[in-house]
Design an enzyme around this catalytic site. Structure first.
Site, PDB file in Angstrom:
ATOM      1  CG  ASP A  13      -2.281   2.417   6.340  1.00 30.24           C
ATOM      2  OD1 ASP A  13      -2.685   2.043   5.454  1.00 30.24           O
ATOM      3  OD2 ASP A  13      -2.526   3.433   6.960  1.00 30.24           O
ATOM      4  CG  ASP A  16      -1.711   1.386   1.271  1.00 28.66           C
ATOM      5  OD1 ASP A  16      -2.621   1.478   0.392  1.00 28.66           O
ATOM      6  OD2 ASP A  16      -1.696   1.913   2.422  1.00 28.66           O
ATOM      7  CG  ASP A  74      -1.824   7.686   0.163  1.00 28.52           C
ATOM      8  OD1 ASP A  74      -0.919   8.622   0.180  1.00 28.52           O
ATOM      9  OD2 ASP A  74      -2.743   7.472  -0.612  1.00 28.52           O
TER      10      ASP A  74
END
Length: 233
Positions: A187, A21, A23
């Site tokens: 995240d 991922d 961001d």
């Protein structure tokens, strides 16, 4: 692996590839989001929004982010106005974000070293984000991370976004790997839910956004405080 697996359990030899991922996982882009969104709101003569509120809205794609911001600043009674302002908000946000992309963002500690180690261990790497591809590719280039990835897929690359499993399954197809041997590194619950549904093992970083909730509250195979923890030693 279990949800309490230590970092040492993430032996790269168990995987053929990793999907990473963007961001909140590789780059802290909250500053970019805050600046671009507030420039957009200023254009529309709307109140500013704080980064602590934006942080809880990040992760489900730009469309969701913009609608959440408009609803937040206009309040429950402003739903109709928020929808009517959406086209102008989208145009302004895209323009401002492309102008400043990466200027208020920073790479998290350990990301470059972690990616280098994963590549050195023979894993193929792909970046999969809900961020539009036109934002993601220049950002990776600006931060010197683009060379690690054979594929970069944004939120507009497929018919559906994470937490739907489709983007992960399509990314596995592009990598030529099976989900069970393709590690998802993210995240948030979006990454974990998509990985579970796709059949990919998943590890979450503890420093990201995750809609304002602790990463360790999410069902995942393990958690790390830096990408360098994925490879022992």
């Amino acid at each position: 692996m279990t949800t309490t697996a230590p970092a040492a359990a993430f032996d790269a030899t168990r995987y053929d590839a990793a999907i990473v991922d963007l961001d909140g996982t590789m780059i802290d882009t909250l500053g970019d989001f805050t600046e671009a969104l507030n420039r957009m709101l200023r254009d529309l003569a709307l109140p500013a929004i704080g980064s602590h509120d934006i942080e809880r809205m990040v992760g489900k794609g730009s469309e969701h982010l913009l609608r959440s911001v408009l609803q937040h600043v206009l309040g429950p009674a402003g739903a109709a106005r928020a929808e009517s302002l959406y086209p102008a908000a989208w145009e302004g946000y895209q323009r401002h974000y492309l102008e400043l992309n990466g200027q208020y963002a920073s790479t998290y500690p350990g990301v470059q070293a972690g990616l280098r180690a994963l590549r050195g261990a023979g894993l193929q790497l792909a970046c999969l984000t809900n961020k539009p591809t036109a934002f993601a590719v220049p950002l990776l280039q600006a931060k010197g991370l683009d060379g690690f990835f054979g594929h970069v897929f944004g939120g507009d690359a497929f018919e559906r976004k994470k937490p739907d499993p489709l983007p992960l399954l399509k990314t596995c197809e592009a990598l030529g790997t099976v989900p069970a041997r393709t590690l998802m590194i993210g995240d948030s619950s979006n990454d974990a839910q998509a990985a579970r549904a796709a059949g990919c093992p998943v590890v979450l970083v503890t420093y990201g956004y995750n809609h304002g909730q602790p990463a360790r509250s999410v069902d995942a195979d393990g958690y790390v405080d830096a990408l360098t923890e994925l490879l022992p030693g």
